[in-house]
Scaffold this motif. Structure first.
Motif, PDB file in Angstrom:
ATOM      1  N   LEU A   1       0.842  -1.199   0.000  1.00 25.19           N
ATOM      2  CA  LEU A   1       0.000   0.000   0.000  1.00 25.19           C
ATOM      3  C   LEU A   1       0.875   1.247   0.000  1.00 25.19           C
ATOM      4  CD1 LEU A   1      -3.065   0.722   0.112  1.00 25.19           C
ATOM      5  CD2 LEU A   1      -2.764   1.062   2.564  1.00 25.19           C
ATOM      6  N   LEU A   2       1.898   1.251   0.848  1.00 30.46           N
ATOM      7  CA  LEU A   2       2.841   2.380   0.897  1.00 30.46           C
ATOM      8  C   LEU A   2       3.525   2.555  -0.459  1.00 30.46           C
ATOM      9  CD1 LEU A   2       4.439   4.534   2.470  1.00 30.46           C
ATOM     10  CD2 LEU A   2       6.021   2.706   3.149  1.00 30.46           C
ATOM     11  N   LEU A   3       4.007   1.459  -1.029  1.00 29.58           N
ATOM     12  CA  LEU A   3       4.700   1.532  -2.321  1.00 29.58           C
ATOM     13  C   LEU A   3       3.754   1.972  -3.438  1.00 29.58           C
ATOM     14  CD1 LEU A   3       6.822  -1.754  -2.129  1.00 29.58           C
ATOM     15  CD2 LEU A   3       7.651   0.590  -1.882  1.00 29.58           C
ATOM     16  N   SER A   4       2.537   1.466  -3.433  1.00 25.29           N
ATOM     17  CA  SER A   4       1.588   1.779  -4.508  1.00 25.29           C
ATOM     18  C   SER A   4       1.185   3.243  -4.502  1.00 25.29           C
ATOM     19  CB  SER A   4       0.341   0.893  -4.374  1.00 25.29           C
ATOM     20  OG  SER A   4       0.675  -0.473  -4.491  1.00 25.29           O
ATOM     21  N   PHE A   5       1.030   3.838  -3.330  1.00 22.93           N
ATOM     22  CA  PHE A   5       0.664   5.257  -3.252  1.00 22.93           C
ATOM     23  C   PHE A   5       1.836   6.159  -3.613  1.00 22.93           C
ATOM     24  CE2 PHE A   5      -3.271   4.037  -1.297  1.00 22.93           C
ATOM     25  CZ  PHE A   5      -4.119   5.118  -1.492  1.00 22.93           C
ATOM     26  N   PHE A   6       3.056   5.649  -3.519  1.00 27.28           N
ATOM     27  CA  PHE A   6       4.228   6.432  -3.904  1.00 27.28           C
ATOM     28  C   PHE A   6       4.552   6.270  -5.391  1.00 27.28           C
ATOM     29  CE2 PHE A   6       5.517   7.248   0.511  1.00 27.28           C
ATOM     30  CZ  PHE A   6       6.069   8.514   0.366  1.00 27.28           C
ATOM     31  N   ILE A   7       4.560   5.026  -5.868  1.00 26.36           N
ATOM     32  CA  ILE A   7       5.051   4.756  -7.224  1.00 26.36           C
ATOM     33  C   ILE A   7       3.959   4.951  -8.275  1.00 26.36           C
ATOM     34  CG2 ILE A   7       6.050   2.974  -8.698  1.00 26.36           C
ATOM     35  CD1 ILE A   7       7.364   1.812  -6.166  1.00 26.36           C
ATOM     36  N   ARG A   8       2.780   4.451  -8.025  1.00 21.05           N
ATOM     37  CA  ARG A   8       1.607   4.682  -8.856  1.00 21.05           C
ATOM     38  C   ARG A   8       1.746   4.172 -10.299  1.00 21.05           C
ATOM     39  NH1 ARG A   8      -0.585  10.664  -6.911  1.00 21.05           N
ATOM     40  NH2 ARG A   8      -0.512  10.198  -4.663  1.00 21.05           N
ATOM     41  N   ASN A   9       2.649   3.238 -10.522  1.00 19.16           N
ATOM     42  CA  ASN A   9       2.813   2.624 -11.833  1.00 19.16           C
ATOM     43  C   ASN A   9       2.926   1.113 -11.633  1.00 19.16           C
ATOM     44  OD1 ASN A   9       4.790   1.441 -14.010  1.00 19.16           O
ATOM     45  ND2 ASN A   9       3.903   3.283 -14.946  1.00 19.16           N
ATOM     46  N   SER A  10       2.061   0.362 -12.312  1.00 19.71           N
ATOM     47  CA  SER A  10       1.963  -1.074 -12.050  1.00 19.71           C
ATOM     48  C   SER A  10       3.263  -1.818 -12.307  1.00 19.71           C
ATOM     49  CB  SER A  10       0.851  -1.684 -12.909  1.00 19.71           C
ATOM     50  OG  SER A  10      -0.399  -1.155 -12.538  1.00 19.71           O
ATOM     51  N   ILE A  11       3.906  -1.540 -13.447  1.00 17.48           N
ATOM     52  CA  ILE A  11       5.117  -2.283 -13.808  1.00 17.48           C
ATOM     53  C   ILE A  11       6.252  -1.966 -12.848  1.00 17.48           C
ATOM     54  CG2 ILE A  11       6.882  -2.609 -15.587  1.00 17.48           C
ATOM     55  CD1 ILE A  11       4.699  -2.106 -17.677  1.00 17.48           C
TER      56      ILE A  11
END
Length: 365
Positions: free
Chosen positions: A284-294
């Motif tokens: 969740l932390l990574l997804s909200f920071f990176i915001r790119n699936s690959i």
């Protein structure tokens, strides 16, 4: 609650979660079918193994008889006597396996290895090393005390031992990463499709939004865990072979002590829930920071694989959350970690969740 239900509906519509659950069920069913097919093969392999031991013993016996003809030798005479006894014990063991008499098989195997240990003391040749034979004797004696047949840990269709096999195959780095990649894509996909812009424009506090996302993902993770446990329990219970009090089946720890399969499964459930919570907070932390699936998938892959490498090489500590990726290994090889290990994982989960909330309070869309 309505927001969580809304999120769950969105996740189900993406088809990633249903496909994950379906593939999990098919994998467990396939594994069970393989084990059922292997039952007769296992018996044949055991007979072949002990027949080979018997051939080796008779070969040495014949060599010793030739040597004794050259002149008296007390050591060779003693070895001949024990070798003959060992041969008879192996015959008895093979007969018990062929007759499928598991109690006689356990007792005969104990007698074989006790004779083999004595045989090796007299410079007799036997394939197995002393430690393996002593370990088997200890296990067989424990199984006889508990009135339980010995199970093959890889091919068993007994409920608790089959569950252990499933746990070892799915609750490890590879299995967890696959689940996390599916779940992480659910978040990053919203950023890529610009759906999150609409969500941010709604009168919903960001900390509440993050909380909803977390609990929705956690529910999906728990559904996956429940599927694994329920299917791996139901199949052997309904179609397997269960003799005696199966939840008392003894499993070896790294200290060569025994842990009941009931205790093993209980600890596995607690560890798996704790680790899935920690893992979801991480993605969740990574997804909200990176915001790119690959990119996010690559980072998750590197993070968890890197954590495994560091753990295996130097930093296998109770305080390292990545030490718990292989849950079967943790329960059997680091029993002193329980229950503090689960508390450590929950602590990291809360810390990462707070960090996600704090870091997104002032961040733009």
């Amino acid at each position: 609650m309505k927001l969580i239900l809304f999120e769950l509906k969105k996740m189900i519509r993406t088809k990633g979660v249903p496909i994950l659950l379906l593939l999990t069920v098919l994998f467990i069913c396939g594994l069970f079918m393989r084990n059922v097919i292997q039952q007769d093969v296992l018996q044949t392999k055991k007979i072949e193994k002990f027949s080979k031991y018997r051939s080796n013993v008779i070969s040495q016996y014949q060599t010793d008889r030739e040597e004794i003809l050259k002149g008296p030798n007390a050591e060779i005479e003693a070895r001949l006597e024990i070798g003959g006894t060992l041969y008879d014990k192996l015959e008895k063991l093979i007969t018990a396996i062929e007759d499928k008499k598991w109690k006689k098989e356990l007792k005969a195997e104990i007698e074989v290895y006790q004779s083999a240990l004595h045989y090796k003391e007299l410079e007799g040749s036997f394939v197995l090393n002393d430690n393996d034979m002593q370990k088997t004797i200890k296990q067989n004696e424990e199984l006889l005390k508990r009135s339980l047949p010995k199970e093959d840990l890889d091919y068993s269709i007994q409920t608790t031992v089959f569950m252990k096999k499933v746990i070892s195959l799915l609750f490890n780095t590879a299995g967890i990463i696959i689940v996390l990649l599916v779940l992480a894509t659910l978040i990053t996909k919203e950023f890529e499709d610009h759906n999150m812009q609409l969500v941010y424009s709604l009168p919903i506090a960001r900390n509440k939004l993050i909380g909803v996302k977390f609990f929705s993902l956690l529910i999906v993770g728990l559904v996956w865990l429940s599927t694994v446990f329920l299917v791996s329990y139901a199949l052997p219970t309904l179609f397997g072979i269960n003799v005696g009090k199966i939840f008392t089946y003894p499993l070896f720890t790294n200290e060569e002590n025994f842990i009941n399969s009931r205790v093993y499964i209980k600890q596995t459930i607690i560890y798996s829930i704790s680790f899935i919570g920690f893992s979801i907070a991480t993605i969740l932390l990574l997804s909200f920071f990176i915001r790119n699936s690959i990119v996010n998938s690559l980072v998750i892959l590197m993070l968890f694989c890197g954590g495994l490498l560091v753990t295996n090489s130097s930093f296998n500590s109770i305080w390292n959350p990545f030490s718990y990726q292989n849950i079967d290994f943790v329960v059997l090889n680091t029993p002193d970690y329980y229950p503090l290990g689960a508390v450590v994982l929950i602590g990291f989960m809360i810390l990462l969740l707070l960090l996600t909330i704090l870091s997104n309070r002032k961040r733009g869309i």
